[in-house]
Design a protein around this motif. Structure first.
Motif, PDB file in Angstrom:
ATOM      1  N   ASN A   1       0.922  -1.211  -0.099  1.00 57.26           N
ATOM      2  CA  ASN A   1      -0.152   0.140  -0.113  1.00 57.26           C
ATOM      3  C   ASN A   1       0.910   1.297   0.015  1.00 57.26           C
ATOM      4  O   ASN A   1       0.749   2.079   0.702  1.00 57.26           O
ATOM      5  CB  ASN A   1      -0.940  -0.151   1.212  1.00 57.26           C
ATOM      6  N   SER A   2       1.927   1.125  -0.882  1.00 59.66           N
ATOM      7  CA  SER A   2       2.728   2.424  -1.070  1.00 59.66           C
ATOM      8  C   SER A   2       2.780   3.010  -2.557  1.00 59.66           C
ATOM      9  O   SER A   2       2.582   2.384  -3.395  1.00 59.66           O
ATOM     10  CB  SER A   2       4.228   1.993  -0.768  1.00 59.66           C
ATOM     11  N   TYR A   3       2.778   4.271  -2.709  1.00 61.49           N
ATOM     12  CA  TYR A   3       2.552   4.865  -3.693  1.00 61.49           C
ATOM     13  C   TYR A   3       3.403   5.935  -4.123  1.00 61.49           C
ATOM     14  O   TYR A   3       4.292   6.593  -3.397  1.00 61.49           O
ATOM     15  CB  TYR A   3       1.264   5.690  -3.563  1.00 61.49           C
TER      16      TYR A   3
ATOM     17  N   MET B   1      -6.334   1.865  -7.029  1.00 59.12           N
ATOM     18  CA  MET B   1      -6.697   3.445  -7.098  1.00 59.12           C
ATOM     19  C   MET B   1      -5.801   3.844  -5.719  1.00 59.12           C
ATOM     20  O   MET B   1      -6.049   3.448  -4.879  1.00 59.12           O
ATOM     21  CB  MET B   1      -8.187   3.758  -7.006  1.00 59.12           C
ATOM     22  N   SER B   2      -5.187   4.969  -5.966  1.00 57.37           N
ATOM     23  CA  SER B   2      -4.379   5.576  -4.866  1.00 57.37           C
ATOM     24  C   SER B   2      -5.536   6.317  -4.192  1.00 57.37           C
ATOM     25  O   SER B   2      -6.393   7.077  -4.522  1.00 57.37           O
ATOM     26  CB  SER B   2      -3.472   6.517  -5.333  1.00 57.37           C
TER      27      SER B   2
ATOM     28  N   ASN C   1      -3.890  15.168  -2.197  1.00 57.14           N
ATOM     29  CA  ASN C   1      -3.744  16.633  -2.597  1.00 57.14           C
ATOM     30  C   ASN C   1      -4.070  16.841  -4.144  1.00 57.14           C
ATOM     31  O   ASN C   1      -4.066  15.872  -4.893  1.00 57.14           O
ATOM     32  CB  ASN C   1      -2.152  16.708  -2.805  1.00 57.14           C
ATOM     33  N   HIS C   2      -4.969  18.007  -4.155  1.00 63.92           N
ATOM     34  CA  HIS C   2      -5.639  18.420  -5.387  1.00 63.92           C
ATOM     35  C   HIS C   2      -4.712  19.169  -6.196  1.00 63.92           C
ATOM     36  O   HIS C   2      -4.011  19.667  -5.648  1.00 63.92           O
ATOM     37  CB  HIS C   2      -7.102  18.790  -5.181  1.00 63.92           C
ATOM     38  N   SER C   3      -5.254  19.583  -7.688  1.00 61.22           N
ATOM     39  CA  SER C   3      -4.200  20.213  -8.695  1.00 61.22           C
ATOM     40  C   SER C   3      -5.267  20.481  -9.614  1.00 61.22           C
ATOM     41  O   SER C   3      -6.358  19.878 -10.041  1.00 61.22           O
ATOM     42  CB  SER C   3      -3.173  19.558  -8.989  1.00 61.22           C
TER      43      SER C   3
ATOM     44  N   TYR D   1      -2.139  10.781  -4.255  1.00 58.62           N
ATOM     45  CA  TYR D   1      -1.017  10.175  -4.339  1.00 58.62           C
ATOM     46  C   TYR D   1      -0.895   9.608  -5.858  1.00 58.62           C
ATOM     47  O   TYR D   1      -2.168   9.578  -6.256  1.00 58.62           O
ATOM     48  CB  TYR D   1      -0.656   9.021  -3.603  1.00 58.62           C
ATOM     49  N   GLY D   2       0.066   9.228  -6.551  1.00 59.09           N
ATOM     50  CA  GLY D   2       0.225   8.639  -7.641  1.00 59.09           C
ATOM     51  C   GLY D   2      -0.057   7.161  -7.854  1.00 59.09           C
ATOM     52  O   GLY D   2      -0.407   6.698  -6.796  1.00 59.09           O
TER      53      GLY D   2
END
Length: 531
Positions: A183-185, A402-403, A407-409, A437-438
């Motif tokens: 569970n790492s991204y 899916m991560s 954080n949004h952008s 996250y990616g």
């Protein structure tokens, strides 16, 4: 139903030191090193970060711990191996993600004869589009690359390919004998440089020039421009403002270094370095060793070694001097063999061994990783060492998970939830271009203090290693954010929110033994000698 976007603030819990825990761990393993170096919050006195290239979790561990076992390699799984969040059992014809996948093609197994593959599309925008609002069903349309030059293997729908333990044998062996995360991204979406910058600073803002099509946007790095402070860079060059973990380690007097294959110049006409060293990969292609955009400290004037100067002596390695903490991989082995291992070491393989599709592969990568870990296990510092293996980006390879979007952008290069959007909330610290996250990436810990045959599912990212360094050596001091806070109080640096690596360690009752592998086969061997 499409998944809703979440804004998750991972609260930073206080570090609680339990004297009895440290006493037990120290007397068991770390006695040799406890009287050397600065105080640490755990028995770990040496962290070795092996930062490899371009692998999603499912690409290496999609059927873990069950392999096809058709290539004459070790049989997987070993009894008692826990399951992970994966694609399913390849021997189960009803496994939905393997045989009834929502993408336009099913995942398929790559054999060891298909080690060389095309490099996939792993741009910041393309990876978001592949996620398709969280449905994870548009990889073939957005990130696959099926055509490339020999000796790479051209395959239809390449992006859906995965390896198992019959090819990435060493990685599966390390997972079964030590600890891994499922569970790492990638901290953000996109290619190598953002991942490398997040690894050492927790942010990709403060980029100059601020607007370069496909590479920077609104002062944030989203691409792979070479660093400004490097003689071996080419094209438009990128510099970063602010500070990184190297600055903090220097302030605290903690030894550290970044060691990269090919960093030592082949010549320096008029004092300008030329990085011409090269090797032949498993397919017979000649590959230049050094990649400037894989060296994150060269983007910062304060931590760069522009002319690739060597250390003045073995004793300097890890400390202030002409090299300014930036070294060739040969300097790492010099320091290790001299008993001068820095407290924090970042390792970057020469390109043919870094695992990056298009010029590297899992078999060449295995040589590098196994040789490093074999040599570390023979050293006097192994008793207090932790090796962390993780990756800079996913290369666009399919991963089904899916991560969590923390954080949004909203830039022209975002497209996760709508054109120009990765969610609608203000970004942390006011810095755009950092959709997070990616994609999901592998993360392994090899150490006497690693849990044995253990899978940890704590939510982590590339800055979790940064947070471990900050907590272990710096009393929890974080790399300063690039700017203020966003309206909800979140600062720019992702290390403030990163999940901890604690679940991969057992400091109270360490039981992990040494595991020497053959770098050719990935199988256990007695001598552990380099090949």
């Amino acid at each position: 139903m499409r998944r809703e976007f979440q804004r998750v603030g991972v609260a930073a819990a206080a570090v609680v030191l339990i004297a009895a825990v440290l006493a037990v761990a120290g007397t068991s393993y770390a006695r040799e090193s406890d009287d050397r170096g600065p105080a640490t919050a755990t028995p770990i006195k040496h962290l070795v970060e092996i930062f490899q290239e371009n692998v999603s979790f499912d690409h290496y561990f999609g059927t873990y711990p069950v392999a096809a076992n058709t290539d004459g390699q070790p049989f997987f799984p070993e009894p008692g191996t826990p399951s992970v969040n994966n694609l399913g059992n390849p021997h189960d014809p009803n496994a939905p993600l393997l045989y009834h996948n929502q993408n336009s093609a099913n995942p398929f197994r790559l054999s060891s004869s298909q080690a060389l593959t095309c490099d996939q599309n792993h741009n910041y925008l393309n990876e978001q589009r592949a996620f398709d609002h969280g449905l994870m069903d548009k990889f073939v349309q957005n990130t696959t690359t099926d055509s490339c030059n020999p000796p790479d293997v051209p395959l239809a729908n390449t992006v859906m390919g995965y390896y198992d333990g019959n090819t990435v044998t060493a990685m599966w062996q390390y997972a079964q004998h030590f600890a891994m995360s499922d569970n790492s991204y990638n901290t953000v979406f996109g290619p190598s440089t953002p991942g490398a910058l997040n690894l050492i600073s927790g942010q990709t803002g403060g980029a100059t020039p601020p607007e370069v099509a496909g590479n920077t946007t609104q002062g944030t790095d989203i691409g792979d421009l070479d660093p400004s402070y490097d003689d071996c860079s080419a094209g438009t060059r990128l510099s970063m403002s602010g500070r990184n973990i190297g600055n903090l380690l220097n302030d605290a007097g903690v030894s550290w270094g970044f060691f990269q294959g090919g960093f030592r110049p082949t010549s320096s006409p008029n004092g300008v370095a030329t990085c011409g060293a090269a090797h032949t990969n498993v397919g017979g292609a000649t590959v230049t060793d050094y990649s400037a955009h894989h060296e994150p400290f060269q983007y910062y004037a304060s931590t760069a070694n522009p002319h690739h100067l060597p250390p003045a002596s073995t004793a300097e390695i890890g400390h202030a001097g002409p090299a300014n903490h930036q070294y060739d991989m040969t300097d790492f082995y010099t320091a290790l063999n001299a008993g001068n291992l820095p407290a924090v070491s970042y390792l970057k393989a020469p390109r043919y061994q870094d695992g990056h599709p298009g010029y590297s592969d899992p078999l060449d990568e295995q040589h590098f990783v196994v040789n490093v870990i074999n040599q570390l296990q023979k050293s006097r510092d192994w008793a207090s060492t932790a090796v962390v293996i993780n990756y800079d980006d996913s290369d666009g390879w399919y991963d089904h998970q899916m991560s969590t979007i923390v954080n949004h952008s909203q830039t022209a290069y975002d497209g996760l939830s709508a054109p120009g959007q990765c969610g609608t909330n203000p970004p942390a610290g006011g810095l755009q271009g950092r959709c997070a996250y990616g994609p999901r990436l592998p993360l392994l810990v090899i150490s006497p203090f690693a849990r044995v045959n253990h899978v940890d599912s704590t939510l982590t990212d590339q800055t979790s290693t940064l947070r471990f360094i900050e907590d272990n050596w710096l009393g929890g001091k974080r790399v300063e954010p690039m700017s203020g806070t966003s309206p909800d109080g979140l600062t720019a640096s992702f290390d403030n929110y990163a999940g901890r690596l604690d679940g991969l360690f057992d400091f109270q009752h360490p039981q992990a033994g040494r595991l020497f592998l053959n770098p050719v086969t990935g199988q256990p061997t007695q001598g552990g000698e380099a090949h």
